[in-house]
Scaffold this active site. Sequence first.
Site, PDB file in Angstrom:
ATOM      1  CB  VAL A  69      -6.626  -3.404  -1.169  1.00 30.75           C
ATOM      2  CG1 VAL A  69      -6.595  -3.859   0.190  1.00 30.75           C
ATOM      3  CG2 VAL A  69      -6.519  -1.934  -1.264  1.00 30.75           C
ATOM      4  CB  CYS A  75      -6.554   7.093  -1.860  1.00 34.59           C
ATOM      5  SG  CYS A  75      -6.395   5.529  -1.667  1.00 34.59           S
TER       6      CYS A  75
HETATM    7  C1  UDX Z   1      -1.862   7.588  -1.102  1.00 37.18           C
HETATM    8  C2  UDX Z   1      -0.975   7.593   0.188  1.00 37.18           C
HETATM    9  O1  UDX Z   1       0.197   8.018   0.085  1.00 37.18           O
HETATM   10  C3  UDX Z   1      -1.428   6.294   1.027  1.00 37.18           C
HETATM   11  O2  UDX Z   1      -0.585   6.367   2.252  1.00 37.18           O
HETATM   12  C4  UDX Z   1      -2.670   5.937   1.224  1.00 37.18           C
HETATM   13  O3  UDX Z   1      -2.891   4.697   1.668  1.00 37.18           O
HETATM   14  C5  UDX Z   1      -3.414   5.799  -0.138  1.00 37.18           C
HETATM   15  O4  UDX Z   1      -3.420   7.294  -0.781  1.00 37.18           O
HETATM   16  P1  UDX Z   1      -1.392   7.234  -3.698  1.00 37.18           P
HETATM   17  O5  UDX Z   1      -2.795   7.554  -3.772  1.00 37.18           O
HETATM   18  O6  UDX Z   1      -1.126   5.860  -4.072  1.00 37.18           O
HETATM   19  O7  UDX Z   1      -1.465   6.783  -1.864  1.00 37.18           O
HETATM   20  O8  UDX Z   1      -0.404   8.168  -3.977  1.00 37.18           O
HETATM   21  P2  UDX Z   1       0.393   9.301  -3.536  1.00 37.18           P
HETATM   22  O9  UDX Z   1       1.874   8.867  -3.768  1.00 37.18           O
HETATM   23  O10 UDX Z   1       0.020   9.483  -2.053  1.00 37.18           O
HETATM   24  O11 UDX Z   1       0.157  10.567  -4.257  1.00 37.18           O
HETATM   25  C6  UDX Z   1      -1.366  10.901  -4.360  1.00 37.18           C
HETATM   26  C7  UDX Z   1      -1.252  12.184  -4.916  1.00 37.18           C
HETATM   27  O12 UDX Z   1      -0.602  13.450  -4.401  1.00 37.18           O
HETATM   28  C8  UDX Z   1      -0.572  12.233  -6.371  1.00 37.18           C
HETATM   29  O13 UDX Z   1      -1.295  12.679  -7.417  1.00 37.18           O
HETATM   30  C9  UDX Z   1       0.652  12.705  -6.228  1.00 37.18           C
HETATM   31  O14 UDX Z   1       1.243  13.580  -7.424  1.00 37.18           O
HETATM   32  C10 UDX Z   1       0.287  14.014  -5.312  1.00 37.18           C
HETATM   33  N1  UDX Z   1       1.533  14.535  -4.399  1.00 37.18           N
HETATM   34  C11 UDX Z   1       2.046  13.679  -3.424  1.00 37.18           C
HETATM   35  C12 UDX Z   1       1.916  15.807  -4.456  1.00 37.18           C
HETATM   36  O15 UDX Z   1       1.257  16.658  -5.336  1.00 37.18           O
HETATM   37  N2  UDX Z   1       2.549  16.380  -3.731  1.00 37.18           N
HETATM   38  C13 UDX Z   1       3.437  15.483  -2.781  1.00 37.18           C
HETATM   39  O16 UDX Z   1       4.207  16.048  -2.130  1.00 37.18           O
HETATM   40  C14 UDX Z   1       2.838  14.111  -2.632  1.00 37.18           C
END
Ligand code: UDX
Length: 415
Positions: free
Chosen positions: A12, A257
């Site tokens: 961040v 997150c």
């Molecule tokens: C997330 C949010 O996208 C972001 O807006 C916030 O500020 C912080 O958390 P991040 O944790 O980096 O970001 O990853 P993200 O791409 O959102 O994926 C999170 C998890 O969800 C991953 O394990 C991913 O595989 C899963 N996921 C995401 C799914 O299983 N299906 C989806 O359609 C999207």
Amino acid sequence: MAKLTIIGTGYVGLTTGLALAKHKNKVTFLDVDQNKIDMLRNGKAPFFEEGISEAISNYEQFTTYTVDKDVYNDSDIFFVAVPTPEKEDGSSELKYVNAVLDDISKYRVNKDKFLLIIKSTVPVGTNKKIQDLLNSKDLNGEVASNPEFLSQGTALWDSLNPHRIIFGVQTKWAKDILESLFASFGSPMIVMNLESAELVKYASNAFQALKISFINEMANISESTGANIGDVAAGMSYDPVIGNKFLRSGIGYGGSCFPKDTKSLAKQAKNAGVNSFITDAIIKTNESQVLRLSTEVLKYEGRVGILGLTFKPGTDDTRETPAHYIIKELNKNGIVPIVYDPKGQDMYKRMFEDDRVIFAKDARDVIASSDNILLVTEWQEFKDLKEKDFEDKKVFDGRRIYDFAFYQIGRGYKA
Ligand code: UDX
């Protein structure tokens, strides 16, 4: 052009500071970790993230990296991006923020009013507590909240192109400083009180997690009824109210997150005497979803291989990764899987010392040494694998990338 200091050079802090440097502000990065600062001075990123090393060199003329706390005198704008881990009772551990305030009172001789902008995700009410701490130390500072919405893997891009910028402020003075700092980004800026800004962050993350848990529930219904979740999600996505984002079913969300923030939100609701039926269901659904692949593969004899350890592609981060829960389950059943991840093996080793796994040197090694292969993270190099690369092994696809898989989330077993 403003002068500002970023305290903490994690995902961040570093990406926020680099984005502000791109907009020609003079940014000083302060960290207690000399190693990190040395790396940054040498143009190296302390973690793997697309484009960060290039940005460090591109914006060099606007940045300084230091451990020298005298820099608390050099500007009146501080972004705080130090850890604020959650305690058992749901409140934030403020010892690192407190250490920053102690340093400010010790090193800042300049008595001008300063703005302390909190980037960390903190339970609602925390920024007020930080203001109280400031006041109790007789510091001439004001707290503002500016939550971060970046995704790992695209952290820098997200910091440079935010969908919106949220300011939680107490006065017009703080609002004016923040608006002038971010005006050139061209993103919508929304101003509100401290508590609302804190809650926007939890509400946004929980809503995204809700979409994932919802589509995963539909995936499980699809498997048991003959529907195909890919078609179901595509059919839903044309409705503009629903949209096409975060409808990828799989083995659940992980990362730093969603798991932490949804649990925190549920706890905050309980502490406030409010029901959290929906948030509780998001969490429960995900806890069960991360075990879908292990549940299926345990029905079959044979050696198990795992492709992917990180919680998503494009990062070396293995925090709260579904892979860990799957591996724990396999270990419990006496299975030691052979695993490979292009970026996440080192962090996995450090983070989950008690997990019993054999690390492979590449995907081929995993395939050659196993009978049943679990696809856990959808790295491009795994997407590029063809049916013939898997020889005749059974593939259990947790991310819906192999049409030929023996078992696939949301489709079930191959007919
Ligand atoms: C997330 C949010 O996208 C972001 O807006 C916030 O500020 C912080 O958390 P991040 O944790 O980096 O970001 O990853 P993200 O791409 O959102 O994926 C999170 C998890 O969800 C991953 O394990 C991913 O595989 C899963 N996921 C995401 C799914 O299983 N299906 C989806 O359609 C999207």
